[in-house]
Design an enzyme around this catalytic site. Sequence first.
Site, PDB file in Angstrom:
ATOM      1  N   GLU A 140      64.556  31.153 -99.507  1.00  0.00           N
ATOM      2  CA  GLU A 140      64.649  32.621 -99.479  1.00  0.00           C
ATOM      3  C   GLU A 140      64.197  33.126 -98.121  1.00  0.00           C
ATOM      4  O   GLU A 140      63.225  32.617 -97.554  1.00  0.00           O
ATOM      5  CB  GLU A 140      63.727  33.224-100.543  1.00  0.00           C
ATOM      6  N   ASP A 161      87.095  44.878 -94.117  1.00  0.00           N
ATOM      7  CA  ASP A 161      86.993  43.798 -95.100  1.00  0.00           C
ATOM      8  C   ASP A 161      88.092  42.788 -94.761  1.00  0.00           C
ATOM      9  O   ASP A 161      89.211  42.881 -95.249  1.00  0.00           O
ATOM     10  CB  ASP A 161      87.149  44.346 -96.519  1.00  0.00           C
ATOM     11  N   ARG A 171      83.536  27.999-100.390  1.00  0.00           N
ATOM     12  CA  ARG A 171      83.578  29.312-101.034  1.00  0.00           C
ATOM     13  C   ARG A 171      82.338  30.084-100.632  1.00  0.00           C
ATOM     14  O   ARG A 171      81.220  29.597-100.814  1.00  0.00           O
ATOM     15  CB  ARG A 171      83.584  29.189-102.554  1.00  0.00           C
ATOM     16  N   LYS A 184      89.110  31.359 -97.404  1.00  0.00           N
ATOM     17  CA  LYS A 184      90.550  31.629 -97.434  1.00  0.00           C
ATOM     18  C   LYS A 184      91.203  30.913 -96.237  1.00  0.00           C
ATOM     19  O   LYS A 184      91.002  29.709 -96.112  1.00  0.00           O
ATOM     20  CB  LYS A 184      90.782  33.136 -97.528  1.00  0.00           C
ATOM     21  N   THR A 243      85.347  36.424 -96.225  1.00  0.00           N
ATOM     22  CA  THR A 243      85.079  35.207 -96.977  1.00  0.00           C
ATOM     23  C   THR A 243      85.200  34.037 -96.004  1.00  0.00           C
ATOM     24  O   THR A 243      85.786  34.175 -94.923  1.00  0.00           O
ATOM     25  CB  THR A 243      86.098  34.970 -98.112  1.00  0.00           C
ATOM     26  N   TYR A 281      65.395  25.252-101.687  1.00  0.00           N
ATOM     27  CA  TYR A 281      65.207  26.703-101.830  1.00  0.00           C
ATOM     28  C   TYR A 281      64.844  27.281-100.472  1.00  0.00           C
ATOM     29  O   TYR A 281      63.972  26.741 -99.787  1.00  0.00           O
ATOM     30  CB  TYR A 281      64.068  27.013-102.824  1.00  0.00           C
TER      31      TYR A 281
HETATM   32  C1  LIG Z   1      89.006  37.803-101.504  1.00  0.00           C
HETATM   33  C2  LIG Z   1      88.582  39.189-101.155  1.00  0.00           C
HETATM   34  C3  LIG Z   1      87.313  39.674-101.494  1.00  0.00           C
HETATM   35  C4  LIG Z   1      86.334  38.945-102.394  1.00  0.00           C
HETATM   36  O1  LIG Z   1      86.038  37.661-102.194  1.00  0.00           O
HETATM   37  P1  LIG Z   1      85.324  36.822-103.375  1.00  0.00           P
HETATM   38  O2  LIG Z   1      84.769  35.652-102.661  1.00  0.00           O
HETATM   39  O3  LIG Z   1      86.393  36.510-104.375  1.00  0.00           O
HETATM   40  O4  LIG Z   1      84.272  37.685-103.972  1.00  0.00           O
HETATM   41  C5  LIG Z   1      86.944  40.931-101.052  1.00  0.00           C
HETATM   42  N1  LIG Z   1      87.778  41.695-100.330  1.00  0.00           N
HETATM   43  C6  LIG Z   1      89.024  41.272-100.003  1.00  0.00           C
HETATM   44  C7  LIG Z   1      89.909  42.165 -99.202  1.00  0.00           C
HETATM   45  C8  LIG Z   1      89.471  40.014-100.414  1.00  0.00           C
HETATM   46  O5  LIG Z   1      90.697  39.621-100.096  1.00  0.00           O
END
Ligand SMILES: *Cc1c(COP(=O)(O)O)cnc(C)c1O
Length: 431
Positions: free
Chosen positions: A80, A224, A259, A253, A250, A78
């Site tokens: 935090e 994003d 993840r 990907k 993320t 843990y």
């Molecule tokens: C994949 C993605 C997310 C979210 O990612 P998660 O890990 O599935 O919550 C947010 N914005 C964009 C543009 C994405 O491609």
Amino acid sequence: MPVTTPAARAAAPPKPLPDAATALPQDFGALLRQDPEIGGILLAEAGRQSSTLQLIAAENFTSPAVLAALGSPLANKYAEGYPGARHHGGCEQADAAERVAVRRATELFGAEHANVQPHSGSSAVLAAYAALLRPGDTVLAMGLPYGGHLTHGAPGNFSGRWFEFAGYGVDPDSGLIDYAQVRALARARRPKAIVCGSISYPRHPDYEQFRDIADEAGAYLIADAAHPMGLIAGGAAPSPVPYADVVCATTHKVLRGPRGGMILCGVELAERIDRAVFPFTQGGAQMHTVAAKAVAFGEAATPAYAVYAHRVVAHARVLAAALEAEGFEVTTGGTDTHIVVADPAPLGVDGRTARERLMAAGMVVDTCALPYGDARGLRLGTAAVTTQGMDEDDMARIAELFGAAVREEGDPGPLRAEVRGLAERNPPYPG
Ligand SMILES: *Cc1c(COP(=O)(O)O)cnc(C)c1O
């Protein structure tokens, strides 16, 4: 809970592993013996991953080192708070791991500050909004029909519930972002933040133009970059870091890590972003995942990863051109990224039916919104198959197999067998 008694386990001879397990980087023997129910499911998943083609644009195969960090003792810890300021004791190694992850992330992306705690891409976006916005504020983002993510104002998502979203689209002829429309919307709606980034737009956002539009509107610019972050790490895509106030991403990907999510920003927003992640939107960080993110950032900083990132894009271009030759309509006429969006309508098949036929042949893809009409297209990506070591000839063959499967030409048996052969010749975890 063990499903057999210790005595029975001691007496039972170890079961040999089924040989469909080429997607298994670890020895699952102990888990299989203790919990055959879940062990069997994981083994079947390994078999699925290694006998079909993973063409989902958001997926990849993490390295054995990343998986080892995920299965490490930090899973028990843990922590935090942030390094040096934790709410729990015993955080020496958790602090050390997070400091390495932050240092590697800032160096890799040339950012002043990194927060590596978001549990997912959506959690990263939630924290970015929490840091910069108040409920009811107006946000300008790519409209959902054009490739906006759920967190860009979907009615069922917190974003659509708590903020006023305005959606920009693409030019109907070129399929490219219409920057004149973005600017006009920014002038008319005066958003507090503008979001660039998408789940299915196969071209790079023009970050400089977005910055200019945001400055004119007095808005924050949030990039994003969940999808292209790995391409950015490998120098195969332009970076939003010099332009955006906040970059959300993320790590699972193209970046090929565990993840999870991350946020980059400048020093002036660092404290607000950190507080928005913890304690505002999250509790304890997942320290095993943070350690795995550090491993992935280390891998992504190598010359081999840069080669990989460029190959991912080259493969997507080959795939896009070959799919056009098969008769698919490819949005924007190609790609600059790992994403290809193909409309099967010219083949007389709708997106959902096409996906079912592809799945039956062992090719795993998503459908996605198309920037015109209500029909759905096929969204595919080259990150996972490139990690497996496939080459441009394989991409061209995949496009032919796509065409054959969607048109339902010939017997599905041989088609499925060829897909299986291609996957099995390129195991994600060789040896
Ligand atoms: C994949 C993605 C997310 C979210 O990612 P998660 O890990 O599935 O919550 C947010 N914005 C964009 C543009 C994405 O491609």
